[in-house]
Design a protein around this motif. Structure first.
Motif, PDB file in Angstrom:
ATOM      1  N   SER A 179      29.013  20.386  26.490  1.00  0.00           N
ATOM      2  CA  SER A 179      30.445  20.629  26.678  1.00  0.00           C
ATOM      3  C   SER A 179      30.687  21.704  27.749  1.00  0.00           C
ATOM      4  CB  SER A 179      31.087  21.047  25.357  1.00  0.00           C
ATOM      5  OG  SER A 179      30.357  22.116  24.803  1.00  0.00           O
ATOM      6  N   LEU A 207      29.928  20.247  31.114  1.00  0.00           N
ATOM      7  CA  LEU A 207      31.001  19.356  31.576  1.00  0.00           C
ATOM      8  C   LEU A 207      32.121  20.157  32.234  1.00  0.00           C
ATOM      9  CD1 LEU A 207      31.461  16.640  28.825  1.00  0.00           C
ATOM     10  CD2 LEU A 207      30.939  16.294  31.224  1.00  0.00           C
ATOM     11  N   LYS A 208      32.408  21.301  31.617  1.00  0.00           N
ATOM     12  CA  LYS A 208      33.481  22.147  32.158  1.00  0.00           C
ATOM     13  C   LYS A 208      33.128  22.596  33.585  1.00  0.00           C
ATOM     14  CE  LYS A 208      34.841  25.184  28.965  1.00  0.00           C
ATOM     15  NZ  LYS A 208      35.224  26.482  28.397  1.00  0.00           N
ATOM     16  N   MET A 229      33.317  19.739  35.947  1.00  0.00           N
ATOM     17  CA  MET A 229      34.719  19.389  36.202  1.00  0.00           C
ATOM     18  C   MET A 229      35.319  20.320  37.257  1.00  0.00           C
ATOM     19  SD  MET A 229      35.543  16.777  34.591  1.00  0.00           S
ATOM     20  CE  MET A 229      35.016  15.754  33.254  1.00  0.00           C
ATOM     21  N   GLU A 248      42.887  24.411  29.805  1.00  0.00           N
ATOM     22  CA  GLU A 248      42.318  24.595  28.469  1.00  0.00           C
ATOM     23  C   GLU A 248      43.226  25.492  27.622  1.00  0.00           C
ATOM     24  OE1 GLU A 248      38.420  26.298  28.557  1.00  0.00           O
ATOM     25  OE2 GLU A 248      37.762  25.133  26.826  1.00  0.00           O
ATOM     26  N   TYR A 258      39.452  16.518  27.839  1.00  0.00           N
ATOM     27  CA  TYR A 258      38.513  15.663  28.554  1.00  0.00           C
ATOM     28  C   TYR A 258      39.171  14.357  29.017  1.00  0.00           C
ATOM     29  CZ  TYR A 258      34.927  18.998  27.454  1.00  0.00           C
ATOM     30  OH  TYR A 258      34.202  20.161  27.391  1.00  0.00           O
TER      31      TYR A 258
END
Lengths: 345, 228
Positions: free
Chosen positions: A264, A267-268, A271, A295, A311
């Motif tokens: 996770s 992914l951030k 991104m 967020e 997401y």
């Protein structure tokens, strides 16, 4: 008081007084303008809305991770899916030294750099021997293996509870002032990274990196020492990311692998890289702030559902903006790929 | 075996033609000399130095450069920056800045007729322009020996003629030695001083172009029923 935009001029009327400023597009492209805004933001937050200071810190740190990752991606010609491994390495090194040896942030910084350098050099041959999907999968695997190790050796890493009692980054007695100072430190690190990577991407070194990114075989045939370039482009960003791990460690006073090593968090970071635009230094800053504030807003609006929606929104953005926010700019200036050099007759 | 027991020399300043049907091992031979592949056995010498196990970038710095049969541009770089890479890294030059390299690169782009395309991304260039860019990129490394791999492939007769002229001018202006791989025999007959013919990885003939054109083994290979 009256404010209007008229014929490329900003006109302010204050009673009988009239002030005019020309709006020159080239001023808007000056990075110093944006640096000024980034410096003012924490001060405004401190006075008017101190609760967003942690978000600003997060935004700066996310950008500070994405910037060297962009360099790594360009210089190795491969996408690293495990940058958080170096956050873990730097963070745990700093935390363990601080807790067991009583070292302060200044000394643990050196340790974090050394650990980052060690792991960077150790793993850099991967950029030579593994290509494409294999490299991506291997880099994806390392942080997860590291996470498992933190659970297996609980006596050292304290598992999912994490290490605590780490010397704080700063302590002036007031929580808000501490946050403000830490925010400035995070901003400073991010700006330093931006400056370093920007300089590199405008140098002759970057032409080799860009060539490797496009076709490393041809680059080597044209005289580029691809192996050397790849090792440099892997190791130095790894150290830079490890420093962010050190920062997290001393900022929170605790460090747990479960926060940074899972997918996770990766992914951030990815991104940030994608939204900002791959290998777009300024885009990464925009991406960092965008992700951090998205967020925050989603948590406040949607609570428990926020991770799912977060997401989904990012996925939609990736589909609609395959080249990130900077892609919109590129559409108008299609030659502005890095490195760029214009020659006029 | 793609290239088997092939031995030949190329002399300074000459144009050596390398011919052979599809799959004869011509490109593999270039890949061996430029370092993409390492030879299992045998030796490759360049200017008296054994380069058999040398890394490709070192061979380039020694003066060996190449173009590709299917152009391989740096798609996300502009034409200028593509050539700048070669100008910067093709040879060790002291205190060469990015701007110096750009000046060099503009010269090579101008030579290949691509100056007006200098700020265009390589992925947006036409095939003919890409051929020119490949040559500019190869010349920017200041080579002594250039491998030109099927420069006429995919070009119309006018473009092919221009490409051949460009190669001849490159040889005159930069004094390079050229090893030219080509299917089109007519072009090689005009431009090459000597021709080497490969078939199934073996050298079947070497000599003057007119001798090669009349060589019965070569004719058989091209028309069929040749067994090596």
């Amino acid at each position: 008081m009256e404010l209007e935009v008229k014929r490329e001029k900003l006109v302010l009327r204050l009673g009988k007084q009239k002030y005019e400023w020309h709006i020159e597009p080239r001023y808007w492209r000056n990075p110093l303008t944006y640096v000024g805004i980034l410096v003012i933001l924490p001060v405004l937050a401190y006075f008017f809305y101190p609760t967003i200071l942690p978000t600003l810190i997060d935004a700066n740190l996310l950008a500070a991770i994405a910037i060297p990752l962009g360099w790594m991606t360009l210089g190795t010609g491969r996408m690293n899916f495990g940058p958080q491994f170096y956050i873990g390495a730097g963070g745990y090194a700093a935390a363990l030294c601080s807790i067991h040896l009583g070292w302060g942030p200044a000394i643990t910084l050196i340790v974090a750099i050394a650990v980052g350098l060690f792991f960077g050099l150790l793993m850099s041959p991967l950029t030579i021997v593994a290509g494409g999907l294999y490299y991506t999968l291997l880099t994806l695997l390392f942080p997860l293996v590291f996470l498992e190790i933190t659970f297996i050796y609980t006596d050292i890493f304290k598992g999912d509870v994490g290490l605590f009692g780490i010397a704080p980054m700063v302590n002036v007695g007031s929580f808000t002032v501490n946050q403000l100072l830490i925010c400035f430190m995070a901003l400073f690190i991010m700006l330093i990274y931006m400056f370093i990577v920007d300089k590199i991407l405008r140098s002759k070194f970057a032409t080799a990196l860009a060539a490797i990114n496009d076709d490393e075989e041809v680059a080597e045939a044209m005289g580029v020492n691809v192996r050397k370039m790849k090792i440099i482009s892997f190791t130095i960003p790894a150290v830079m990311i490890a420093i962010i791990g050190w920062f997290y460690s001393h900022y929170y006073g605790t460090f747990s692998g479960i926060t940074y090593l899972p997918l996770s968090f990766m992914l951030k970071i990815l991104m940030v890289n994608m939204i900002g635009g791959r290998v777009q230094i300024y885009g990464n800053v925009v991406g960092g702030y965008f992700i951090a504030f998205l967020e925050l807003i989603l948590i406040q609006l949607l609570g428990d559902y926020s991770p799912v929606v977060f997401y989904i929104i990012l996925l939609i953005l990736l589909l609609t903006l395959p080249e990130g926010l900077f892609g919109l700019y590129r559409k108008r200036h299609y030659r502005e790929y890095l490195p760029t050099l214009h020659v006029r007759r | 075996m793609a290239v088997d027991n092939v031995s030949f020399s190329i002399y300074e300043g000459e144009t050596l033609g390398l011919m052979g049907p599809n799959g004869a091992g011509k490109t593999t031979l270039v890949n061996l000399v430029t370092g993409k592949y390492l030879a299992d056995s045998g030796h490759i010498h360049f200017l008296g130095q054994d380069i058999t196990r040398m890394a490709p970038y070192k061979r380039c710095k020694l003066g060996i450069s190449r173009t590709y049969q299917i152009p391989r541009p740096f798609p996300e770089l502009t034409a200028l920056m593509s050539v700048v890479v070669s100008a910067l890294y093709g040879k060790d030059r002291e205190n060469q800045s990015l701007e110096d390299a750009a000046t060099d690169a503009t010269h090579y782009l101008e030579f290949c007729g691509l100056f007006s395309k200098r700020n265009v991304l390589c992925k947006d260039l036409t095939l003919y322009e890409l051929r020119g860019l490949e040559l500019a990129r190869a010349l920017a490394t200041t080579p002594k020996l250039v491998f030109v791999d099927e420069v006429m492939a995919g070009l119309n007769p006018t473009e092919a003629g221009k490409a051949v002229n460009l190669l001849e001018r490159a040889k005159e202006e930069f004094g390079v030695t050229i090893l030219w791989i080509e299917h089109v025999m007519a072009a090689l007959m005009k431009a090459a001083q000597r021709v080497v013919v490969l078939h199934y990885g073996k050298k079947i003939a070497e000599g003057l172009p007119q001798d090669i054109a009349n060589d019965p083994v070569v004719i058989e290979c091209y028309l069929g029923s040749c067994h090596v």
